[in-house]
Design an enzyme around this catalytic site. Structure first.
Site, short mmCIF file in Angstrom:
data_model
loop_
_atom_site.label_atom_id
_atom_site.label_comp_id
_atom_site.label_asym_id
_atom_site.label_seq_id
_atom_site.Cartn_x
_atom_site.Cartn_y
_atom_site.Cartn_z
N GLN A 173 -5.09 -2.28 9.39
CA GLN A 173 -4.87 -3.56 8.72
C GLN A 173 -5.37 -4.71 9.60
O GLN A 173 -4.98 -4.85 10.75
CB GLN A 173 -3.35 -3.73 8.42
CG GLN A 173 -3.01 -4.97 7.63
CD GLN A 173 -3.57 -4.93 6.21
OE1 GLN A 173 -3.44 -3.97 5.49
NE2 GLN A 173 -4.22 -6.02 5.81
N ASP B 237 -11.47 1.84 3.63
CA ASP B 237 -11.69 0.39 3.47
C ASP B 237 -13.17 0.09 3.27
O ASP B 237 -13.53 -1.02 2.88
CB ASP B 237 -11.19 -0.36 4.72
CG ASP B 237 -9.86 -1.07 4.47
OD1 ASP B 237 -9.51 -1.28 3.29
OD2 ASP B 237 -9.18 -1.40 5.46
N LYS C 168 0.84 -1.21 0.00
CA LYS C 168 0.00 0.00 0.00
C LYS C 168 0.88 1.26 0.00
O LYS C 168 0.59 2.22 -0.69
CB LYS C 168 -0.95 -0.02 1.21
CG LYS C 168 -2.09 -1.02 1.02
CD LYS C 168 -2.84 -1.38 2.29
CE LYS C 168 -3.78 -2.56 2.01
NZ LYS C 168 -4.45 -3.11 3.18
#
Ligand code: NAP
Length: 290
Positions: free
Chosen positions: A96, A119, A52
């Site tokens: 994450q 997300d 990322k």
């Protein structure tokens, strides 16, 4: 059979985003900024976050990685999230997953400001997705839809079978495929571990989307001739012949299934790179929403 090349598509998306960032910066604006919170030292998570960060650099975004020990308390993590929610320099951030078991994942997702939830996991964004309102669509389903769109795959009136009903893949992709949109307008069946007659169901699919995390579960005898097969699965299997000591294996027996279908994704160059590109798209959107 034609490969749905997520690597190629994601390269195009990154180039498009890079152009937009260059235009923003040329006008004197600051670049979009993504933050990633990494709790503990899980190998796969470390890799995902490193990708990322690399993707951000490639398109000209700023990025920040926040590393926290796996002994951190839930309250300390919530405090960090609160800080990020209020940091005007951060447009969007992700935590994450997975996070250590002693921390309640739902509490963490609920604490993220929906405007920064790139997300697309928090209830407001999931609700907007279900209602067809503007939102951040979570990266993997969004990447799959983008892949179908860019390859002009006909979905209207088709039977789409989704294997897996997780909140981050199976359920949202089923919603998106059944929506009155293009791609979309498919007749969708969601299957899971309690589904009866799974093989017959898969054989009736014009479009088969597999997200269960069981290596090579879908075999050629489960796939209708000419079907479109999207393999989301990505499981690390030990492999001494690889430098990393493992290889990624999908949920579909690619070598045999590919002979039967019209289009298929391959585990490392399909949905994964599209997921990464989608996160960049969501971050740009967060920046533009201000
Ligand atoms: P998950 O949360 O573990 O959900 C798995 C789903 O599969 C569950 O709904 C489960 O059913 C169902 N399932 C398990 N065994 C089954 C079986 N034998 N028959 C039918 N259904 C079965 O997984 P996830 O997070 O959605 O991830 C799925 C896979 O996609 C994993 O390999 C993951 O690594 C991969 N993934 C890849 C990307 C990418 O970017 N490439 C992104 C996300 C996930 P129940 O609900 O009944 O338990």
């Amino acid at each position: 059979m034609q490969l749905l090349d997520g690597k190629l598509c994601s390269e195009k998306i990154r180039k498009e985003i890079k152009k937009e960032v260059e235009a923003i910066v040329a006008k004197g604006g600051r670049p979009p900024h993504l933050a990633a919170v990494l709790v503990g030292n899980d190998g796969a998570s470390e890799n995902y976050v490193a990708f990322k960060v690399k993707d951000c650099a490639e398109v000209g975004f700023d990025s920040t990685t926040i590393r926290l020990k796996d002994t951190i308390s839930e309250q300390e993590l919530l405090n960090k999230i609160n800080e990020l929610n209020n940091d005007e320099k951060i447009d969007g951030f992700i935590v994450q997953l997975p996070i250590p078991k002693h921390i309640n994942e739902s509490n963490i997702i609920l604490a993220i400001d929906s405007k920064k939830d790139v997300d697309g996991f928090c209830p407001e964004n999931v609700g907007n997705l279900a209602l067809g309102l503007p939102t951040y669509i979570s990266a993997t389903p969004n990447g799959i839809m983008e892949l179908l769109r860019r390859y002009d795959i006909e979905t209207e009136g088709k039977h789409c079978v989704v294997l897996g009903r997780s909140n981050i893949v199976g359920t949202p992709i089923a919603v998106l495929m059944s929506r009155n949109s293009t791609p979309g307008n498919a007749t969708v069946t969601i299957a899971h571990s309690r589904t009866a007659n799974l093989k017959e169901l898969c054989l009736s699919a014009d479009i088969l989307i597999v997200a269960i995390g069981k290596t090579e579960f879908v075999t050629a005898d489960m796939v209708k001739g000419g079907a479109v097969v999207i393999d989301v699965g990505q499981t690390r299997v030990p492999d001494d012949s690889k430098k990393a000591g493992f290889r990624n294996v999908g949920d579909v027996d690619f070598e045999n299934v590919k002979e039967k279908c019209s289009y298929i994704t391959y585990v490392t160059g399909g949905v994964g790179p599209m997921t990464r590109a989608s996160l960049l798209q969501n971050t740009l959107k967060a920046y533009q929403r201000g």
